[in-house]
Design a protein around this motif. Structure first.
Motif, PDB file in Angstrom:
ATOM      1  N   VAL A  69       0.842  -1.195   0.000  1.00  0.00           N
ATOM      2  CA  VAL A  69       0.000   0.000   0.000  1.00  0.00           C
ATOM      3  C   VAL A  69       0.878   1.247   0.000  1.00  0.00           C
ATOM      4  N   PRO A  70       0.362   2.361  -0.531  1.00  0.00           N
ATOM      5  CA  PRO A  70       1.130   3.605  -0.485  1.00  0.00           C
ATOM      6  C   PRO A  70       1.273   4.107   0.941  1.00  0.00           C
ATOM      7  N   GLY A  71       2.507   4.429   1.319  1.00  0.00           N
ATOM      8  CA  GLY A  71       2.734   5.032   2.624  1.00  0.00           C
ATOM      9  C   GLY A  71       2.460   6.522   2.582  1.00  0.00           C
ATOM     10  N   GLY A  72       2.497   7.142   3.741  1.00  0.00           N
ATOM     11  CA  GLY A  72       2.256   8.582   3.804  1.00  0.00           C
ATOM     12  C   GLY A  72       3.549   9.374   3.827  1.00  0.00           C
ATOM     13  N   GLU A  73       3.415  10.667   4.024  1.00  0.00           N
ATOM     14  CA  GLU A  73       4.581  11.539   4.044  1.00  0.00           C
ATOM     15  C   GLU A  73       5.354  11.453   5.361  1.00  0.00           C
ATOM     16  N   THR A  74       4.744  10.874   6.392  1.00  0.00           N
ATOM     17  CA  THR A  74       5.404  10.716   7.683  1.00  0.00           C
ATOM     18  C   THR A  74       5.336   9.260   8.119  1.00  0.00           C
ATOM     19  N   ARG A  75       6.139   8.933   9.126  1.00  0.00           N
ATOM     20  CA  ARG A  75       6.119   7.579   9.679  1.00  0.00           C
ATOM     21  C   ARG A  75       4.723   7.255  10.214  1.00  0.00           C
ATOM     22  N   LEU A  76       4.111   8.209  10.891  1.00  0.00           N
ATOM     23  CA  LEU A  76       2.781   7.998  11.447  1.00  0.00           C
ATOM     24  C   LEU A  76       1.782   7.621  10.364  1.00  0.00           C
ATOM     25  N   LEU A  77       1.781   8.356   9.261  1.00  0.00           N
ATOM     26  CA  LEU A  77       0.821   8.092   8.193  1.00  0.00           C
ATOM     27  C   LEU A  77       1.113   6.770   7.496  1.00  0.00           C
ATOM     28  N   SER A  78       2.390   6.412   7.365  1.00  0.00           N
ATOM     29  CA  SER A  78       2.729   5.128   6.748  1.00  0.00           C
ATOM     30  C   SER A  78       2.297   3.972   7.636  1.00  0.00           C
ATOM     31  N   SER A  79       2.551   4.090   8.936  1.00  0.00           N
ATOM     32  CA  SER A  79       2.098   3.052   9.862  1.00  0.00           C
ATOM     33  C   SER A  79       0.582   2.909   9.826  1.00  0.00           C
ATOM     34  N   TYR A  80      -0.112   4.047   9.811  1.00  0.00           N
ATOM     35  CA  TYR A  80      -1.568   4.027   9.783  1.00  0.00           C
ATOM     36  C   TYR A  80      -2.078   3.336   8.517  1.00  0.00           C
ATOM     37  N   ALA A  81      -1.466   3.652   7.373  1.00  0.00           N
ATOM     38  CA  ALA A  81      -1.892   3.030   6.112  1.00  0.00           C
ATOM     39  C   ALA A  81      -1.700   1.520   6.163  1.00  0.00           C
ATOM     40  N   GLY A  82      -0.571   1.075   6.689  1.00  0.00           N
ATOM     41  CA  GLY A  82      -0.316  -0.357   6.768  1.00  0.00           C
ATOM     42  C   GLY A  82      -1.220  -1.062   7.750  1.00  0.00           C
ATOM     43  N   VAL A  83      -1.423  -0.464   8.910  1.00  0.00           N
ATOM     44  CA  VAL A  83      -2.264  -1.076   9.934  1.00  0.00           C
ATOM     45  C   VAL A  83      -3.707  -1.193   9.464  1.00  0.00           C
ATOM     46  N   MET A  84      -4.204  -0.164   8.811  1.00  0.00           N
ATOM     47  CA  MET A  84      -5.587  -0.209   8.353  1.00  0.00           C
ATOM     48  C   MET A  84      -5.786  -1.188   7.202  1.00  0.00           C
ATOM     49  N   ALA A  85      -4.699  -1.591   6.538  1.00  0.00           N
ATOM     50  CA  ALA A  85      -4.794  -2.575   5.459  1.00  0.00           C
ATOM     51  C   ALA A  85      -4.659  -4.009   5.959  1.00  0.00           C
ATOM     52  N   ALA A  86      -4.343  -4.179   7.246  1.00  0.00           N
ATOM     53  CA  ALA A  86      -4.220  -5.523   7.809  1.00  0.00           C
ATOM     54  C   ALA A  86      -5.567  -6.236   7.791  1.00  0.00           C
ATOM     55  N   SER A  87      -5.524  -7.547   7.756  1.00  0.00           N
ATOM     56  CA  SER A  87      -6.753  -8.341   7.744  1.00  0.00           C
ATOM     57  C   SER A  87      -7.624  -8.013   8.951  1.00  0.00           C
ATOM     58  N   SER A  88      -8.920  -8.044   8.757  1.00  0.00           N
ATOM     59  CA  SER A  88      -9.843  -7.712   9.840  1.00  0.00           C
ATOM     60  C   SER A  88      -9.783  -8.719  10.980  1.00  0.00           C
ATOM     61  N   ASP A  89      -9.273  -9.917  10.708  1.00  0.00           N
ATOM     62  CA  ASP A  89      -9.196 -10.926  11.769  1.00  0.00           C
ATOM     63  C   ASP A  89      -7.821 -10.967  12.438  1.00  0.00           C
ATOM     64  N   SER A  90      -6.976  -9.983  12.154  1.00  0.00           N
ATOM     65  CA  SER A  90      -5.678  -9.933  12.821  1.00  0.00           C
ATOM     66  C   SER A  90      -5.856  -9.698  14.317  1.00  0.00           C
ATOM     67  N   GLY A  91      -5.144 -10.468  15.122  1.00  0.00           N
ATOM     68  CA  GLY A  91      -5.187 -10.281  16.559  1.00  0.00           C
ATOM     69  C   GLY A  91      -4.040  -9.433  17.062  1.00  0.00           C
ATOM     70  N   VAL A  92      -2.880  -9.585  16.416  1.00  0.00           N
ATOM     71  CA  VAL A  92      -1.691  -8.819  16.763  1.00  0.00           C
ATOM     72  C   VAL A  92      -1.104  -8.235  15.486  1.00  0.00           C
ATOM     73  N   ILE A  93      -0.673  -6.976  15.555  1.00  0.00           N
ATOM     74  CA  ILE A  93      -0.020  -6.321  14.431  1.00  0.00           C
ATOM     75  C   ILE A  93       1.381  -5.914  14.863  1.00  0.00           C
ATOM     76  N   ALA A  94       2.371  -6.344  14.085  1.00  0.00           N
ATOM     77  CA  ALA A  94       3.771  -6.019  14.353  1.00  0.00           C
ATOM     78  C   ALA A  94       4.238  -5.010  13.314  1.00  0.00           C
ATOM     79  N   ILE A  95       4.671  -3.833  13.750  1.00  0.00           N
ATOM     80  CA  ILE A  95       5.109  -2.778  12.837  1.00  0.00           C
ATOM     81  C   ILE A  95       6.634  -2.718  12.874  1.00  0.00           C
ATOM     82  N   HIS A  96       7.240  -2.850  11.698  1.00  0.00           N
ATOM     83  CA  HIS A  96       8.700  -2.971  11.623  1.00  0.00           C
ATOM     84  C   HIS A  96       9.280  -2.029  10.588  1.00  0.00           C
ATOM     85  N   ASP A  97      10.449  -1.467  10.896  1.00  0.00           N
ATOM     86  CA  ASP A  97      11.167  -0.622   9.950  1.00  0.00           C
ATOM     87  C   ASP A  97      11.718  -1.474   8.810  1.00  0.00           C
ATOM     88  N   GLY A  98      11.408  -1.080   7.582  1.00  0.00           N
ATOM     89  CA  GLY A  98      11.976  -1.790   6.440  1.00  0.00           C
ATOM     90  C   GLY A  98      13.488  -1.754   6.423  1.00  0.00           C
TER      91      GLY A  98
END
Length: 239
Positions: free
Chosen positions: A88-117
């Motif tokens: 997915v397209p990230g945002g202009e900041t780390r916050l917006l990129s994390s938000y874009a990725g998290v909101m694209a995660a499967s609806s049945d995800s129980g845990v989300i791990a956010i990692h620096d590429g």
């Protein structure tokens, strides 16, 4: 129990989404650090393969710069990143990129791990321990104690010297129960756009962060010197 977690035993682990944030501009690196060669593979390929290999991770979402979406997709195909469900397209900041990725995660995800590429040396143990800690404690991050003396300063004048025994340098993956991180990032992007760390967003809404044991080898590639150090670490691991 000490500040660092142990490996938690549980009957089953929930669906886990790894959100790999790959949207940085790389200004200090003087080039695209995510596609810089590291022992025969791009930095980002090493990062994605760490989560591809982890039995704890169900799916991977990559939040990439708009101008590198196709390149990231090609990399996933070339290196067999079969868990990569979305880029997915990230945002202009780390916050917006994390938000874009998290909101694209499967609806049945129980845990989300956010990692620096740009952290290609993360180990399976760090991934596993931090996911289990988030499963049990809602939010967790790997960290290492600060060894250097730290000074707080303003305009080149030292204001104070914090007690380093209580200071930790945090790393990634930063892992959270899915509902918690979705709500925290949504709140931060509306009310605190200055947030630069996913744990900060959770702290803002009253969440507590559990520390797991990080590693001095889990470095973030920021400068060419970091890349040279990463090569030495990988060569030592393979020796």
């Amino acid at each position: 129990m000490g500040v660092f977690s142990t490996k938690f035993k549980a009957a089953r682990c929930p669906v886990v989404t790894a959100v790999v944030v790959a949207g940085g501009a790389g200004t200090r690196f003087r080039g695209d650090k995510l596609f810089a060669p590291l022992v025969g593979m791009p930095v980002l390929a090493h990062t994605l393969l760490a989560f591809e290999r982890s039995p704890m991770v169900t799916e991977i979402v990559v939040a990439a710069r708009s101008d590198m979406l196709a390149e990231a997709g090609n990399l996933c195909r070339e290196y067999g990143i079969e868990k990569a469900r979305l880029i997915v397209p990230g945002g202009e900041t780390r916050l917006l990129s994390s938000y874009a990725g998290v909101m694209a995660a499967s609806s049945d995800s129980g845990v989300i791990a956010i990692h620096d590429g740009a952290r290609p040396l993360v180990t399976d143990k760090i991934i596993e321990d931090t996911i289990w800690a988030a499963y049990r404690h809602s939010a967790a991050v790997p960290a290492i104690p600060v060894r250097d003396t730290i000074k707080k300063a303003a305009e080149h004048i030292v204001l104070e010297t914090p007690d380093r025994s209580s200071l930790y340098a945090v790393q990634t993956p930063q892992c959270f129960q899915a509902d918690l991180i979705r709500a925290a990032l949504a709140d931060a992007q509306k009310h605190a756009p200055e947030v630069t760390d996913d744990c900060m967003a959770v702290e803002r809404v009253g969440g507590q962060i559990w520390l797991t044991e990080g590693s001095e080898e889990n470095i973030k590639i920021t400068t060419p010197l970091d890349l040279a150090l990463a090569e030495l670490i990988l060569q030592r691991r393979e020796a």
